[in-house]
Scaffold this active site. Structure first.
Site, PDB file in Angstrom:
ATOM      1  N   CYS A  43       0.829  -1.214   0.000  1.00  0.00           N
ATOM      2  CA  CYS A  43       0.000   0.000   0.000  1.00  0.00           C
ATOM      3  C   CYS A  43       0.857   1.255   0.000  1.00  0.00           C
ATOM      4  O   CYS A  43       0.671   2.150  -0.816  1.00  0.00           O
ATOM      5  CB  CYS A  43      -0.931  -0.013   1.209  1.00  0.00           C
ATOM      6  SG  CYS A  43      -1.773   1.552   1.444  1.00  0.00           S
ATOM      7  N   CYS A  48      -1.385   1.736  -3.139  1.00  0.00           N
ATOM      8  CA  CYS A  48      -2.366   2.824  -2.946  1.00  0.00           C
ATOM      9  C   CYS A  48      -1.761   4.221  -2.870  1.00  0.00           C
ATOM     10  O   CYS A  48      -2.246   5.145  -3.528  1.00  0.00           O
ATOM     11  CB  CYS A  48      -3.147   2.593  -1.658  1.00  0.00           C
ATOM     12  SG  CYS A  48      -3.529   0.890  -1.300  1.00  0.00           S
ATOM     13  N   LYS A  51       0.189   5.369  -6.043  1.00  0.00           N
ATOM     14  CA  LYS A  51      -0.848   5.392  -7.086  1.00  0.00           C
ATOM     15  C   LYS A  51      -1.724   6.634  -6.942  1.00  0.00           C
ATOM     16  O   LYS A  51      -1.980   7.344  -7.910  1.00  0.00           O
ATOM     17  CB  LYS A  51      -1.678   4.104  -6.976  1.00  0.00           C
ATOM     18  CG  LYS A  51      -2.812   3.919  -7.939  1.00  0.00           C
ATOM     19  CD  LYS A  51      -4.119   4.545  -7.573  1.00  0.00           C
ATOM     20  CE  LYS A  51      -4.726   4.195  -6.275  1.00  0.00           C
ATOM     21  NZ  LYS A  51      -5.386   2.927  -6.172  1.00  0.00           N
ATOM     22  N   TYR A 178      -9.206  -3.400 -11.189  1.00  0.00           N
ATOM     23  CA  TYR A 178      -8.850  -2.128 -10.546  1.00  0.00           C
ATOM     24  C   TYR A 178      -7.553  -1.560 -11.130  1.00  0.00           C
ATOM     25  O   TYR A 178      -7.487  -0.407 -11.519  1.00  0.00           O
ATOM     26  CB  TYR A 178      -8.503  -2.358  -9.069  1.00  0.00           C
ATOM     27  CG  TYR A 178      -9.580  -2.558  -8.064  1.00  0.00           C
ATOM     28  CD1 TYR A 178      -9.901  -1.542  -7.179  1.00  0.00           C
ATOM     29  CD2 TYR A 178     -10.208  -3.782  -7.925  1.00  0.00           C
ATOM     30  CE1 TYR A 178     -10.837  -1.735  -6.170  1.00  0.00           C
ATOM     31  CE2 TYR A 178     -11.144  -3.988  -6.925  1.00  0.00           C
ATOM     32  CZ  TYR A 178     -11.452  -2.959  -6.047  1.00  0.00           C
ATOM     33  OH  TYR A 178     -12.371  -3.151  -5.061  1.00  0.00           O
ATOM     34  N   GLU A 182      -7.226   1.785 -13.372  1.00  0.00           N
ATOM     35  CA  GLU A 182      -6.634   2.960 -12.711  1.00  0.00           C
ATOM     36  C   GLU A 182      -5.402   3.426 -13.471  1.00  0.00           C
ATOM     37  O   GLU A 182      -5.238   4.622 -13.758  1.00  0.00           O
ATOM     38  CB  GLU A 182      -6.285   2.635 -11.259  1.00  0.00           C
ATOM     39  CG  GLU A 182      -7.527   2.482 -10.383  1.00  0.00           C
ATOM     40  CD  GLU A 182      -7.205   2.205  -8.918  1.00  0.00           C
ATOM     41  OE1 GLU A 182      -6.045   1.897  -8.597  1.00  0.00           O
ATOM     42  OE2 GLU A 182      -8.138   2.296  -8.095  1.00  0.00           O
ATOM     43  N   HIS A 467     -27.051  21.666  -1.066  1.00  0.00           N
ATOM     44  CA  HIS A 467     -27.212  22.240  -2.401  1.00  0.00           C
ATOM     45  C   HIS A 467     -26.254  23.400  -2.625  1.00  0.00           C
ATOM     46  O   HIS A 467     -26.036  24.198  -1.707  1.00  0.00           O
ATOM     47  CB  HIS A 467     -28.659  22.740  -2.538  1.00  0.00           C
ATOM     48  CG  HIS A 467     -28.979  23.243  -3.906  1.00  0.00           C
ATOM     49  ND1 HIS A 467     -29.098  22.404  -4.994  1.00  0.00           N
ATOM     50  CD2 HIS A 467     -29.190  24.500  -4.350  1.00  0.00           C
ATOM     51  CE1 HIS A 467     -29.376  23.146  -6.064  1.00  0.00           C
ATOM     52  NE2 HIS A 467     -29.434  24.413  -5.700  1.00  0.00           N
ATOM     53  N   GLU A 472     -26.177  15.495  -3.601  1.00  0.00           N
ATOM     54  CA  GLU A 472     -27.548  15.750  -3.136  1.00  0.00           C
ATOM     55  C   GLU A 472     -28.550  14.839  -3.855  1.00  0.00           C
ATOM     56  O   GLU A 472     -29.624  14.550  -3.336  1.00  0.00           O
ATOM     57  CB  GLU A 472     -27.941  17.222  -3.299  1.00  0.00           C
ATOM     58  CG  GLU A 472     -28.107  17.697  -4.717  1.00  0.00           C
ATOM     59  CD  GLU A 472     -28.492  19.186  -4.781  1.00  0.00           C
ATOM     60  OE1 GLU A 472     -29.538  19.536  -4.217  1.00  0.00           O
ATOM     61  OE2 GLU A 472     -27.744  19.979  -5.377  1.00  0.00           O
TER      62      GLU A 472
HETATM   63  P1  NDP Z   1      -8.155  -8.121 -10.559  1.00  0.00           P
HETATM   64  O1  NDP Z   1      -8.283  -9.530 -10.156  1.00  0.00           O
HETATM   65  O2  NDP Z   1      -9.130  -7.108 -10.065  1.00  0.00           O
HETATM   66  O3  NDP Z   1      -8.133  -8.004 -12.146  1.00  0.00           O
HETATM   67  C1  NDP Z   1      -7.341  -8.823 -12.930  1.00  0.00           C
HETATM   68  C2  NDP Z   1      -7.736  -8.585 -14.373  1.00  0.00           C
HETATM   69  O4  NDP Z   1      -6.876  -9.293 -15.235  1.00  0.00           O
HETATM   70  C3  NDP Z   1      -9.148  -9.037 -14.673  1.00  0.00           C
HETATM   71  O5  NDP Z   1      -9.712  -8.109 -15.550  1.00  0.00           O
HETATM   72  C4  NDP Z   1      -8.919 -10.395 -15.326  1.00  0.00           C
HETATM   73  O6  NDP Z   1      -9.931 -10.741 -16.224  1.00  0.00           O
HETATM   74  C5  NDP Z   1      -7.646 -10.134 -16.081  1.00  0.00           C
HETATM   75  N1  NDP Z   1      -6.856 -11.336 -16.324  1.00  0.00           N
HETATM   76  C6  NDP Z   1      -6.505 -12.288 -15.437  1.00  0.00           C
HETATM   77  N2  NDP Z   1      -5.764 -13.234 -16.033  1.00  0.00           N
HETATM   78  C7  NDP Z   1      -5.646 -12.876 -17.322  1.00  0.00           C
HETATM   79  C8  NDP Z   1      -5.011 -13.460 -18.438  1.00  0.00           C
HETATM   80  N3  NDP Z   1      -4.343 -14.600 -18.349  1.00  0.00           N
HETATM   81  N4  NDP Z   1      -5.107 -12.815 -19.625  1.00  0.00           N
HETATM   82  C9  NDP Z   1      -5.793 -11.669 -19.737  1.00  0.00           C
HETATM   83  N5  NDP Z   1      -6.413 -11.077 -18.716  1.00  0.00           N
HETATM   84  C10 NDP Z   1      -6.340 -11.674 -17.516  1.00  0.00           C
HETATM   85  O7  NDP Z   1      -6.664  -7.755 -10.154  1.00  0.00           O
HETATM   86  P2  NDP Z   1      -5.888  -6.399 -10.061  1.00  0.00           P
HETATM   87  O8  NDP Z   1      -4.492  -6.815 -10.330  1.00  0.00           O
HETATM   88  O9  NDP Z   1      -6.480  -5.315 -10.890  1.00  0.00           O
HETATM   89  O10 NDP Z   1      -6.080  -5.985  -8.553  1.00  0.00           O
HETATM   90  C11 NDP Z   1      -5.787  -6.900  -7.517  1.00  0.00           C
HETATM   91  C12 NDP Z   1      -6.497  -6.513  -6.251  1.00  0.00           C
HETATM   92  O11 NDP Z   1      -5.874  -5.373  -5.697  1.00  0.00           O
HETATM   93  C13 NDP Z   1      -7.946  -6.102  -6.446  1.00  0.00           C
HETATM   94  O12 NDP Z   1      -8.799  -7.191  -6.400  1.00  0.00           O
HETATM   95  C14 NDP Z   1      -8.171  -5.175  -5.303  1.00  0.00           C
HETATM   96  O13 NDP Z   1      -8.619  -5.913  -4.210  1.00  0.00           O
HETATM   97  C15 NDP Z   1      -6.811  -4.594  -5.004  1.00  0.00           C
HETATM   98  N6  NDP Z   1      -6.735  -3.190  -5.472  1.00  0.00           N
HETATM   99  C16 NDP Z   1      -7.579  -2.265  -4.938  1.00  0.00           C
HETATM  100  C17 NDP Z   1      -7.535  -0.954  -5.371  1.00  0.00           C
HETATM  101  C18 NDP Z   1      -8.481   0.042  -4.798  1.00  0.00           C
HETATM  102  O14 NDP Z   1      -9.054  -0.221  -3.754  1.00  0.00           O
HETATM  103  N7  NDP Z   1      -8.705   1.171  -5.454  1.00  0.00           N
HETATM  104  C19 NDP Z   1      -6.584  -0.521  -6.382  1.00  0.00           C
HETATM  105  C20 NDP Z   1      -5.752  -1.565  -6.877  1.00  0.00           C
HETATM  106  C21 NDP Z   1      -5.837  -2.847  -6.431  1.00  0.00           C
HETATM  107  P3  NDP Z   1     -11.316 -11.422 -15.744  1.00  0.00           P
HETATM  108  O15 NDP Z   1     -12.170 -10.308 -15.216  1.00  0.00           O
HETATM  109  O16 NDP Z   1     -11.867 -12.008 -16.999  1.00  0.00           O
HETATM  110  O17 NDP Z   1     -10.964 -12.429 -14.722  1.00  0.00           O
END
Ligand code: NDP
Length: 484
Positions: A43, A48, A51, A178, A182, A467, A472
């Site tokens: 983080c 976080c 980022k 995410y 982002e 407002h 709101e």
């Molecule tokens: P996620 O699991 O959210 O997303 C992974 C993405 O990669 C999905 O879209 C998935 O597709 C895709 N994917 C997975 N494997 C493959 C592959 N082999 N080929 C192509 N695409 C693939 O992981 P993130 O890395 O984005 O984030 C991890 C965690 O970190 C989040 O779940 C969250 O909890 C935390 N996080 C929170 C944030 C916040 O609170 N703002 C910010 C950043 C991270 P599919 O949907 O089809 O599975």
């Protein structure tokens, strides 16, 4: 006093581990914490915090035309990544020092070393030392993973973004979660040409359908080249197909601050320009490819299974509602347990662990109704059930409004805001709240309190509007848009 060296040995100095160590020490327990990387964890050091600072940096780009629309006379500026990056590193050093100071001040003994579990009450440090402890808390977090495909090692992962010495001209981001969304918004805002491939039908799987659609539209509107239902078929270093190599382009290999022990980096090499072929037929060379394809728990080579700790199918430590593993003296919190992978949740899990083990007050972790935000541009703030989930559960009314907010509308911006409440027909309780808007993260924190308290739609209705604000609308939606 026990015969152990410590009452608690924490492995991992991220948000969860540090909080648990400090709070446990405040009960009088003798606590040690081992961290082999920078104190503060994902983080603070590579997630976080940096980022969000990048989100702020990137947000100024849109403000310039907006300011002009409001009558300001100004020229478009130029973003200087090295200037920002230098300041970012100073800030991260400061934060790391704060974390250390907090631990020191609490009387926690710090080991700047890798540690692994050597038995139910024993920890082994990388330098050969061992320590015994009444309890061990594993809070080792997770790491980004690359997909299994040829040449994936040439791609970057999110950790690498924070070590770039200069910004690439173009980037292909793979993923629709995410991190992918982002960084697509951040890098676009900083002036990088962004292409995004997501294999599914819509980005941000698991979030409310309408919110996902609106964010995808806003991202495309800004100029992010988003390709849905698309993945990489083949990728190769551009130098192998006639382009320039990274070295030729003056990108030093040491731009990577990779850590030897990270599984993500096993075999990884300095990223180089890549020629990519997509399932949509696109063939293009990108300066960089960023894999935002998920994260995995840091459980490899930790001595866990040998000590009797059960590991799940995705490499996560299996725990009960008190974060206790299958070995009664060993607990685990945060991303390494792959429950809800968010910093504040890891902190809550750490506090509940201390209540349970050191304050004789068994406290299960409450994972219900956790508000969260995706820091895209615009942001998504969400708490509770999506319309799709709620519909499966019970009869609902959906209150929803979408409009161009005053600030953007005056400046001629096309962005629309979405405010949405999912309400139980039977109890009138607000089951979910979803906001797409600038600062939606700030708004959902407050709406989250009401939803967590069990507020009904009638409670929202009897709250007087502030407002003129965007929020709101949350208390002025009189008729459901639809029922399901
Ligand atoms: P996620 O699991 O959210 O997303 C992974 C993405 O990669 C999905 O879209 C998935 O597709 C895709 N994917 C997975 N494997 C493959 C592959 N082999 N080929 C192509 N695409 C693939 O992981 P993130 O890395 O984005 O984030 C991890 C965690 O970190 C989040 O779940 C969250 O909890 C935390 N996080 C929170 C944030 C916040 O609170 N703002 C910010 C950043 C991270 P599919 O949907 O089809 O599975």
């Amino acid at each position: 006093m026990s015969d152990y060296d410590y009452d608690l040995f924490v492995i991992g100095g991220g948000s969860g581990g540090v909080r648990a160590a400090r709070v446990a020490a405040s009960t009088g327990a003798r606590v040690a914490l081992a961290e082999d990387n920078r104190m503060g964890g994902t983080c603070v050091i590579r997630g976080c915090v940096p980022k969000k600072l990048m989100v702020f940096a990137s947000s100024f780009r849109e403000m310039m035309p907006e300011a002009r629309a409001y009558g300001w006379e100004l020229e478009d500026g130029q973003f200087e990544w090295p200037r920002f990056h230098e300041k970012l590193e100073v800030e991260l050093d400061r934060l790391e020092a704060v974390y250390r100071k907090l631990l020191d001040g609490s009387g926690v003994e710090i080991f700047d070393s890798r540690a692994k579990v050597a038995g139910p009450n024993s920890v082994a440090l990388a330098d050969g030392r061992t320590a015994s402890a009444g309890h061990i808390l594993v809070a080792t977090g997770g790491h980004p993973i690359r997909p299994e495909m040829a040449n994936a090692r040439f791609g970057m992962v999110s950790d690498d973004i924070f070590h770039m010495k200069e910004l690439p001209k173009s980037i292909l981001i793979v993923g629709g979660g995410y991190i992918a969304c982002e960084f697509a918004c951040i890098l676009h805002g900083l002036g990088v040409e962004v292409t995004q491939f997501y294999r599914g039908a819509q980005i941000l799987r698991g979030f409310d359908g309408e919110a996902r659609g609106l964010i995808a539209d806003a991202m495309e509107e800004r100029g992010i080249d988003l390709h849905l239902g698309t993945n990489i078929v083949e990728m190769r270093p551009a130098s192998e197909v006639g382009g320039k190599s990274g070295a030729e382009m003056g990108m030093p290999a040491e731009e990577l601050g990779r850590h030897d022990h990270d599984e993500a980096d096993a075999g990884a090499v300095a990223p180089v320009p890549m020629w990519v072929k997509g399932t949509n037929g696109m063939e293009k060379t990108f300066d960089r490819v960023l894999f935002a394809t998920g994260r995995a728990p840091n459980t490899r080579d930790m001595g866990l299974e040998e000590a009797g700790v059960e590991i799940g199918r995705r490499g996560e430590i299996l725990v009960d509602e008190y974060s206790r593993t299958t070995v009664p003296s060993i607990y685990a919190i945060g991303d390494v347990t792959n429950r809800v992978n968010l910093t504040p949740v890891a902190i809550r899990e750490g506090m509940a662990f201390v209540e349970t083990v050191f304050k004789d007050n068994p406290t299960p972790v409450d994972h219900e109704l956790i508000p969260s935000a995706v820091f895209t541009q615009p942001e998504l703030g969400t708490v509770g059930l999506t319309e799709e989930e709620a519909r499966e559960q019970e009869p609902i009314d959906v209150y929803c409004t979408s409009f161009r907010p005053m600030r953007g509308s005056f400046a001629g911006k096309p962005d629309r805001v979405l405010m949405k409440l999912i309400v139980s027909k039977q109890t009138d309780k607000v089951l979910g709240c979803h906001i797409v808007a600038d600062e939606a993260g700030e708004m959902i924190q407050l709406a989250g309190i009401a939803v967590k308290m069990g507020a009904t739609k009638a409670d929202f209705d009897r709250t007087v509007a502030v407002h003129p604000t965007m929020a709101e609308e949350l208390v002025t939606m009189r008729d459901p848009m639809r029922s399901a």
